[in-house]
Design an enzyme around this catalytic site. Structure first.
Site, PDB file in Angstrom:
ATOM      1  N   TRP A  26      59.878  40.644 -32.529  1.00 47.93           N
ATOM      2  CA  TRP A  26      60.645  41.654 -31.792  1.00 47.93           C
ATOM      3  C   TRP A  26      62.145  41.420 -31.896  1.00 47.93           C
ATOM      4  O   TRP A  26      62.920  42.381 -32.064  1.00 47.93           O
ATOM      5  CB  TRP A  26      60.180  41.753 -30.346  1.00 47.93           C
ATOM      6  N   ASP A  56      65.906  41.093 -24.067  1.00 48.46           N
ATOM      7  CA  ASP A  56      64.712  41.928 -24.091  1.00 48.46           C
ATOM      8  C   ASP A  56      63.648  41.214 -23.243  1.00 48.46           C
ATOM      9  O   ASP A  56      63.108  40.196 -23.659  1.00 48.46           O
ATOM     10  CB  ASP A  56      64.240  42.094 -25.544  1.00 48.46           C
ATOM     11  N   LYS A  93      53.913  46.692 -20.026  1.00 49.69           N
ATOM     12  CA  LYS A  93      53.193  45.413 -19.946  1.00 49.69           C
ATOM     13  C   LYS A  93      53.033  44.988 -18.485  1.00 49.69           C
ATOM     14  O   LYS A  93      51.941  44.918 -17.966  1.00 49.69           O
ATOM     15  CB  LYS A  93      53.920  44.315 -20.733  1.00 49.69           C
TER      16      LYS A  93
HETATM   17  N1  PLP Z   1      60.161  44.135 -27.233  1.00 47.18           N
HETATM   18  C1  PLP Z   1      59.030  43.481 -26.949  1.00 47.18           C
HETATM   19  C2  PLP Z   1      59.110  42.073 -26.465  1.00 47.18           C
HETATM   20  C3  PLP Z   1      57.788  44.119 -27.117  1.00 47.18           C
HETATM   21  O1  PLP Z   1      56.661  43.459 -26.841  1.00 47.18           O
HETATM   22  C4  PLP Z   1      57.755  45.448 -27.582  1.00 47.18           C
HETATM   23  C5  PLP Z   1      56.487  46.166 -27.760  1.00 47.18           C
HETATM   24  O2  PLP Z   1      55.408  45.677 -27.594  1.00 47.18           O
HETATM   25  C6  PLP Z   1      58.973  46.076 -27.880  1.00 47.18           C
HETATM   26  C7  PLP Z   1      60.157  45.397 -27.683  1.00 47.18           C
HETATM   27  C8  PLP Z   1      58.992  47.488 -28.397  1.00 47.18           C
HETATM   28  O3  PLP Z   1      58.671  48.354 -27.393  1.00 47.18           O
HETATM   29  P1  PLP Z   1      58.317  49.891 -27.700  1.00 47.18           P
HETATM   30  O4  PLP Z   1      57.074  49.891 -28.521  1.00 47.18           O
HETATM   31  O5  PLP Z   1      58.128  50.456 -26.336  1.00 47.18           O
HETATM   32  O6  PLP Z   1      59.473  50.479 -28.402  1.00 47.18           O
END
Ligand code: PLP
Length: 366
Positions: free
Chosen positions: A103, A172, A196
């Site tokens: 991520w 994040d 989550k």
């Molecule tokens: N950041 C983290 C830590 C994630 O686990 C996720 C998705 O699982 C994201 C960002 C991306 O999120 P989205 O799919 O809502 O754009």
């Protein structure tokens, strides 16, 4: 049918939240309407969004000089919004990114479209831990320092907040928000998708220090401009109303359970119990993350050997399913098993999983 949902997200929601949502589905607060049918500018919805903000502020003890935004576009949207709003804080248009999993690596790809990215930690051959701080190269001229508190796919979680010597810190927290108390005053921006620990997919929370507002690049889309959204209480355009309603119910539930401190105690109990069986299995189960950076939310492991015996892993998934334990397959890029233990998953449910792990080993170990 009763199942235990170990999904990494969208993830399990507290049953009490779903029951309230169900009971209010067709007639919210005697309006004769579903929340989905309310105007985002109506008095009823105003109460929902202000209530959610109030509870979030209380749960995380958010200081007054921070704004809370409820946004669309997911965590991925924030991968772009962060550089669009903050890359220009300093003339060099450079940002520090601490890459510890998929991520944060994806966030880099997006940020590189808007400025220079300095990768703080050495490139890792696999994501199984956080390199020691003495291996980091932080750039004092960076506009901000970015990291992902919990890498959902690899199960790597920061047990501390990185020190940035005054450079705004961006985090994040999509997959560990509300799982532990955090000192919000250490951050410039925190963002987290709700799906989550906080609700359903479709709303992303952004917590931003006020002095960082108003610095967006001219080409920043208005929907991602933090100042515009903060100035309009997240209602510059139509907000994801139903998702904010569910988020509000989850925040109320967390409060009733004993707040973030209680969530943190439960997260300790659940993750320690699972890791204990994995570590004491004589190599039958193999943890993929170093002990000091193991996530309390997502526990990945392999079965049969360090690289994983796929036949055994598929059998594990099959037998788990027969026992009502579902969505345990590791991310497609990693393989193996991943048990996600978010707030809504109870300590008893984690204990049932621990028993299943023991039984499966007893049955299948050669
Ligand atoms: N950041 C983290 C830590 C994630 O686990 C996720 C998705 O699982 C994201 C960002 C991306 O999120 P989205 O799919 O809502 O754009």
């Amino acid at each position: 049918m009763s199942v235990i949902n170990f999904s990494a997200g969208p993830a399990k929601l507290p049953k009490a939240v779903l029951e309230t949502a169900q009971s209010e589905m067709l007639n919210y607060n005697n309006t004769g309407l579903s929340v989905m049918e309310l105007s985002h500018r109506s008095a009823d919805f105003t109460k929902i969004i202000t209530g959610a903000e109030k509870n979030l502020r209380e749960l995380l003890d958010i200081p007054e000089n921070y704004k809370v935004l409820f946004k669309q576009g997911g965590g991925t949207g924030q991968f772009s919004a962060v550089p669009l709003n903050l890359m220009g804080l300093k003339p060099g248009r450079c940002a520090d990114y601490i890459v510890t999993g998929s991520w944060s690596a994806k966030a880099v790809q997006e940020a590189e479209k808007y400025g220079k990215v300095n990768k703080v930690v050495p490139k890792l051959s696999k994501y199984s831990g956080i390199p020691d701080v003495d291996q980091w190269t932080l750039n004092p001229e960076a506009s901000y320092v970015y990291y992902c508190a919990n890498e959902t796919i690899h199960g790597v979680e920061f047990p501390y907040i990185p020190e940035t010597n005054g450079v705004p810190l961006v985090c994040d927290m999509s997959s560990n928000m509300l799982s532990r108390p955090v000192d919000v005053s250490k951050f410039g921006v925190i963002f987290a998708g709700a799906q989550k620990n906080m609700g359903c997919a479709g709303v992303t929370i952004v917590i931003i220090r006020e002095d960082l507002l108003g610095k967006a690049d001219p080409q920043c889309p208005v929907t991602y401009d933090y100042k515009v959204q903060a100035g309009n209480n997240s209602l510059y355009n139509t907000a994801p109303t139903y998702n904010i309603y569910i988020l509000g119910l989850v925040l109320q539930w967390v409060k009733e359970q004993g707040g973030v401190k209680k969530m943190s105690e439960n997260a300790d109990l659940k993750s320690k119990a699972v890791y204990e069986v994995v570590d004491n299995s004589n190599g039958f189960y193999n943890a993929t993350v170093e002990p000091c950076s193991r996530s309390r939310m997502n526990v990945p492991f392999r079965i049969g050997s360090k690289e994983g015996n796929e036949t055994l892993e598929n059998l594990f998934l099959e037998e788990a399913k027969q026992n009502g334990m579902i969505q345990l397959k590791g991310h497609r890029s990693v393989g193996g098993i991943r048990a996600s233990l978010y707030n809504a998953l109870s300590v008893d449910e984690a204990r049932a999983f621990v028993q299943f792990l023991k039984d499966f080993q007893a049955k299948h170990q050669m």
